[in-house]
Design a protein around this motif. Structure first.
Motif, PDB file in Angstrom:
ATOM      1  N   ASN A  92      17.206  39.781  -4.423  1.00  0.00           N
ATOM      2  CA  ASN A  92      17.835  41.024  -4.877  1.00  0.00           C
ATOM      3  C   ASN A  92      17.531  42.217  -3.972  1.00  0.00           C
ATOM      4  OD1 ASN A  92      15.239  41.942  -5.521  1.00  0.00           O
ATOM      5  ND2 ASN A  92      15.458  41.580  -7.713  1.00  0.00           N
ATOM      6  N   GLY A  93      16.721  41.989  -2.929  1.00  0.00           N
ATOM      7  CA  GLY A  93      16.447  43.057  -1.984  1.00  0.00           C
ATOM      8  C   GLY A  93      15.310  43.974  -2.360  1.00  0.00           C
ATOM      9  N   ALA A  94      14.628  43.690  -3.473  1.00  0.00           N
ATOM     10  CA  ALA A  94      13.477  44.525  -3.830  1.00  0.00           C
ATOM     11  C   ALA A  94      12.358  44.377  -2.812  1.00  0.00           C
ATOM     12  CB  ALA A  94      12.975  44.167  -5.227  1.00  0.00           C
ATOM     13  N   VAL A  95      12.249  43.183  -2.212  1.00  0.00           N
ATOM     14  CA  VAL A  95      11.355  42.999  -1.064  1.00  0.00           C
ATOM     15  C   VAL A  95      12.194  42.461   0.086  1.00  0.00           C
ATOM     16  CG1 VAL A  95       9.305  42.596  -2.476  1.00  0.00           C
ATOM     17  CG2 VAL A  95      10.666  40.644  -1.692  1.00  0.00           C
ATOM     18  N   GLY A 109       5.477  49.878  -7.198  1.00  0.00           N
ATOM     19  CA  GLY A 109       6.049  51.064  -6.594  1.00  0.00           C
ATOM     20  C   GLY A 109       5.624  51.221  -5.141  1.00  0.00           C
ATOM     21  N   ARG A 110       4.348  51.000  -4.867  1.00  0.00           N
ATOM     22  CA  ARG A 110       3.851  51.085  -3.494  1.00  0.00           C
ATOM     23  C   ARG A 110       4.468  49.994  -2.626  1.00  0.00           C
ATOM     24  NH1 ARG A 110      -1.933  50.007  -3.953  1.00  0.00           N
ATOM     25  NH2 ARG A 110      -2.107  50.529  -1.742  1.00  0.00           N
ATOM     26  N   MET A 111       4.754  48.836  -3.214  1.00  0.00           N
ATOM     27  CA  MET A 111       5.388  47.755  -2.461  1.00  0.00           C
ATOM     28  C   MET A 111       6.746  48.193  -1.899  1.00  0.00           C
ATOM     29  SD  MET A 111       4.093  44.649  -1.963  1.00  0.00           S
ATOM     30  CE  MET A 111       5.547  43.616  -1.916  1.00  0.00           C
ATOM     31  N   VAL A 112       7.582  48.747  -2.760  1.00  0.00           N
ATOM     32  CA  VAL A 112       8.940  49.058  -2.312  1.00  0.00           C
ATOM     33  C   VAL A 112       8.999  50.357  -1.513  1.00  0.00           C
ATOM     34  CG1 VAL A 112       9.946  47.779  -4.231  1.00  0.00           C
ATOM     35  CG2 VAL A 112       9.616  50.248  -4.450  1.00  0.00           C
ATOM     36  N   MET A 113       7.960  51.180  -1.600  1.00  0.00           N
ATOM     37  CA  MET A 113       7.930  52.411  -0.800  1.00  0.00           C
ATOM     38  C   MET A 113       7.435  52.087   0.609  1.00  0.00           C
ATOM     39  SD  MET A 113       9.120  55.044  -2.428  1.00  0.00           S
ATOM     40  CE  MET A 113       8.389  56.488  -1.636  1.00  0.00           C
ATOM     41  N   SER A 114       8.190  51.267   1.291  1.00  0.00           N
ATOM     42  CA  SER A 114       7.795  50.817   2.619  1.00  0.00           C
ATOM     43  C   SER A 114       9.034  50.440   3.410  1.00  0.00           C
ATOM     44  CB  SER A 114       6.833  49.622   2.511  1.00  0.00           C
ATOM     45  OG  SER A 114       7.384  48.601   1.719  1.00  0.00           O
ATOM     46  N   HIS A 115       8.844  50.266   4.704  1.00  0.00           N
ATOM     47  CA  HIS A 115       9.947  49.847   5.567  1.00  0.00           C
ATOM     48  C   HIS A 115      10.085  48.334   5.607  1.00  0.00           C
ATOM     49  CE1 HIS A 115       8.599  53.798   7.303  1.00  0.00           C
ATOM     50  NE2 HIS A 115       9.865  54.027   7.045  1.00  0.00           N
ATOM     51  N   TYR A 116       8.999  47.645   5.281  1.00  0.00           N
ATOM     52  CA  TYR A 116       9.011  46.191   5.325  1.00  0.00           C
ATOM     53  C   TYR A 116       8.037  45.684   4.270  1.00  0.00           C
ATOM     54  CZ  TYR A 116       8.698  41.447   7.305  1.00  0.00           C
ATOM     55  OH  TYR A 116       8.743  40.090   7.485  1.00  0.00           O
ATOM     56  N   SER A 117       8.538  44.857   3.356  1.00  0.00           N
ATOM     57  CA  SER A 117       7.709  44.357   2.255  1.00  0.00           C
ATOM     58  C   SER A 117       7.843  42.844   2.157  1.00  0.00           C
ATOM     59  CB  SER A 117       8.113  45.021   0.936  1.00  0.00           C
ATOM     60  OG  SER A 117       9.503  44.855   0.700  1.00  0.00           O
ATOM     61  N   VAL A 145       4.159  49.032   6.085  1.00  0.00           N
ATOM     62  CA  VAL A 145       4.331  47.637   5.687  1.00  0.00           C
ATOM     63  C   VAL A 145       3.535  47.400   4.414  1.00  0.00           C
ATOM     64  CG1 VAL A 145       3.917  45.226   6.313  1.00  0.00           C
ATOM     65  CG2 VAL A 145       4.637  46.871   8.064  1.00  0.00           C
ATOM     66  N   SER A 146       4.129  46.714   3.441  1.00  0.00           N
ATOM     67  CA  SER A 146       3.433  46.383   2.197  1.00  0.00           C
ATOM     68  C   SER A 146       3.504  44.885   1.961  1.00  0.00           C
ATOM     69  CB  SER A 146       4.051  47.123   1.009  1.00  0.00           C
ATOM     70  OG  SER A 146       3.833  48.513   1.103  1.00  0.00           O
ATOM     71  N   LEU A 147       2.345  44.291   1.740  1.00  0.00           N
ATOM     72  CA  LEU A 147       2.249  42.864   1.487  1.00  0.00           C
ATOM     73  C   LEU A 147       1.767  42.637   0.064  1.00  0.00           C
ATOM     74  CD1 LEU A 147       0.453  41.777   4.798  1.00  0.00           C
ATOM     75  CD2 LEU A 147       2.905  42.027   4.375  1.00  0.00           C
ATOM     76  N   GLY A 148       2.585  41.998  -0.754  1.00  0.00           N
ATOM     77  CA  GLY A 148       2.171  41.615  -2.099  1.00  0.00           C
ATOM     78  C   GLY A 148       1.486  40.263  -2.026  1.00  0.00           C
ATOM     79  N   LEU A 149       0.174  40.237  -2.262  1.00  0.00           N
ATOM     80  CA  LEU A 149      -0.605  39.029  -2.023  1.00  0.00           C
ATOM     81  C   LEU A 149      -1.183  38.427  -3.299  1.00  0.00           C
ATOM     82  CD1 LEU A 149      -2.401  40.244   1.224  1.00  0.00           C
ATOM     83  CD2 LEU A 149      -0.289  38.916   1.012  1.00  0.00           C
ATOM     84  N   GLY A 150      -0.558  38.718  -4.400  1.00  0.00           N
ATOM     85  CA  GLY A 150      -0.953  38.226  -5.710  1.00  0.00           C
ATOM     86  C   GLY A 150      -0.015  38.865  -6.709  1.00  0.00           C
ATOM     87  N   PRO A 151      -0.331  38.855  -7.991  1.00  0.00           N
ATOM     88  CA  PRO A 151       0.506  39.572  -8.960  1.00  0.00           C
ATOM     89  C   PRO A 151       0.441  41.074  -8.710  1.00  0.00           C
ATOM     90  CG  PRO A 151      -1.510  38.767  -9.990  1.00  0.00           C
ATOM     91  CD  PRO A 151      -1.470  38.160  -8.628  1.00  0.00           C
ATOM     92  N   VAL A 152       1.599  41.716  -8.646  1.00  0.00           N
ATOM     93  CA  VAL A 152       1.696  43.145  -8.342  1.00  0.00           C
ATOM     94  C   VAL A 152       2.526  43.803  -9.434  1.00  0.00           C
ATOM     95  CG1 VAL A 152       2.547  44.845  -6.702  1.00  0.00           C
ATOM     96  CG2 VAL A 152       1.533  42.721  -5.864  1.00  0.00           C
TER      97      VAL A 152
END
Length: 515
Positions: free
Chosen positions: A226-229, A180-188, A167-174
């Motif tokens: 767009n499905g990026a997250v 890359g680490r955000m989208v390399m996950s099963h759930y973002s 799981v990747s959580l973007g919690l600010g500007p990424v």
């Protein structure tokens, strides 16, 4: 003689590490409405469960007496914790020093976190802010040389997608590697009004002539659609809650099976209104989500990716306590037609179910692929065939419930035709190689031309074909295995979920998961 002096020094260094980037930077972080890295870990993990690794790693400066004069902790934190009682690897980027850039990072910590999750078979939760371990231009001057790009630990990041929930959580500007680490996950997840994601941020984009704010360039309204997250949360607390729900449906690794949970929702519960849920007018629309809420365990439906590929609903749910993956057509979007992005969404979700051994329930009202110039420009047929391939590659138990339409190649993606057909239909079922309405006048062109009253002849032809298209005619030929009363749906699906457990096999699948 004791080691008290050294233990005191250890305590002093831990205290310095706890200060993160210093009071001013911490206050700036909080002033922007964002938690610090350590506050996030405390909010996500069970109280007192976080065991940090490498707490005193960082950059130290020593005085002439050999004592530490100043200390800047690494801006990447990781460790083992329990999340809702289950062990997990938790990581957090510290934005209070160099905006999370590599100038203050120790890459080995990031790699070790990924290794720990994979080797000890624990879910991995990344809380990402900044470049998430990537470099900055300042790094080049400090190092005194440049280098050919490579990403330490990327092999493990790839492997983890096929072995443990990520799981990747973007919690600010990424940005950059953080994205890359955000989208390399099963759930973002991105947070509304708080976080953005981009390959390169506004200053870099401005250098190529495009002036954008962070929100304009990569806000949740862009990447949620767009499905990026996968999801957009209302707040950091909401992002943490969604993380816990997502993980609750999955095993800790592919070497286990998803766990059944207790439920007080009777398997034989029947909602009477389902008998009228599908309009008799085949062109009339209806809402799919109330139907899903009615047939799955109450309160168990957890939708993923609601803002993109909207002709299909993808969700986790439970049936008599057993976790399942749900695909459900949504006729409120283009009547349920599959667009290119809908097909991509199906492919990714089916692969997720396959990797983590979730039986699939596919509720179908699919009139086919989207047609027209834009559909051709979007390469809909290629993405559609990739989705169909994922259905045929899946080995998990599969139940298809045809609510209404199943037409053409897209309609054939309701299930793998070469496997056992655990398939049912409601009396509203309507299927074929193409909709009768679409080809009727072309097929009977000569008959209509020869008729004294073409309109009356057309009406007569429609009446004859309406009788032929009855789902009961198909059932007579065993072309559909069961036609059921819609009110029986829940008990039938619960039976499927229970029986499906006999066919689930833990372990890694033959093909790896790609984001």
């Amino acid at each position: 003689m004791t080691w008290q002096k050294d233990v005191d020094e250890l305590a002093r260094r831990k205290a310095l590490a706890a200060e993160l980037g210093g009071p001013e930077k911490v206050q700036r972080q909080r002033g922007a409405g964002r938690l610090t890295a350590r506050e996030r870990i405390a909010a996500l993990a069970d109280s007192g469960s976080f065991q940090e690794f490498g707490q005193i790693a960082g950059a130290a400066r020593y005085g002439e007496d050999g004592r530490i004069a100043s200390f800047t902790p690494s801006n990447f934190l990781y460790g083992k914790a329990t999340v809702d009682g289950r062990p997990a690897v938790v990581t957090a980027d510290d934005f209070t020093f160099r905006g999370g850039a590599a100038d203050a990072a120790i890459h080995r910590k990031l790699v070790e976190a990924e290794l720990m999750a994979g080797e000890y078979r624990m879910p991995l939760i990344r809380m990402i802010e900044g470049t998430g371990g990537g470099g900055s231009v300042k790094t080049l001057e400090q190092n005194g040389y440049t280098y050919i790009p490579e990403i330490p630990g990327w092999d493990r990041i790839v492997q983890n997608l096929s072995e443990v929930p990520v799981v990747s959580l973007g919690l600010g500007p990424v940005a950059g590697l953080g994205a890359g680490r955000m989208v390399m996950s099963h759930y973002s997840v991105l947070v509304e009004g708080l976080s953005q994601m981009f390959v390169a941020g506004p200053p870099v984009v401005a250098a190529v002539g495009e002036t954008r704010t962070k929100e304009e360039l990569g806000g949740p309204h862009i990447h949620g659609a767009n499905g990026a997250v996968d999801d957009v949360a209302e707040s950091e607390a909401d992002a943490f809650a969604r993380t816990k729900r997502f993980l609750s449906y999955l095993p800790s690794s592919v070497h286990e099976l998803p766990a059944r949970t207790a439920t007080h929702d009777p398997a034989d519960r029947a909602d009477d209104w389902l008998i009228e849920a599908i309009p008799r007018n085949s062109r009339a629309l209806y809402k799919i989500r109330p139907i899903l809420e009615a047939v799955f365990d109450r309160g168990s439906l957890f939708e993923i990716g609601r803002r993109w590929g909207t002709a299909i609903v993808t969700a986790f749910a439970r049936l008599d306590g057993y976790p399942v993956a749900v695909l459900a057509s949504d006729p409120m979007t283009l009547g349920g037609l599959w667009t290119a992005d809908t097909a991509q969404k199906v492919e990714r979700f089916v692969d997720l179910a396959e990797v983590f051994h979730l039986p699939v329930v596919h509720m179908v009202d699919n009139p086919g692929f989207m047609i027209g110039l834009q559909a051709e420009r979007d390469a809909t047929i290629r993405w559609g065939c990739r989705a169909l391939s994922s259905v045929y590659q899946a080995s998990v138990p599969w139940c298809a419930l045809i609510l209404r339409k199943a037409y053409g190649m897209a309609g054939s993606a309701h299930a793998n035709a070469s496997r056992f057909h655990w398939r049912m239909a409601w009396p509203s079922g309507d299927w074929g190689s193409l909709p009768i309405e679409g080809g009727l006048e072309a097929a009977y062109k000569s008959d209509l031309a020869a008729a004294d009253d073409p309109e009356a002849e057309l009406a007569a032809i429609k009446a004859r074909l309406d009788a032929v298209r009855s789902p009961f005619r198909t059932a007579e030929k065993f072309g559909v295995e069961e036609i059921i009363d819609p009110r029986e749906t829940r008990v039938r699906l619960c039976s499927f979920a229970e029986t499906a457990q006999r066919a689930l096999v833990p372990g890694r699948r033959a093909f790896g998961y790609r984001p």
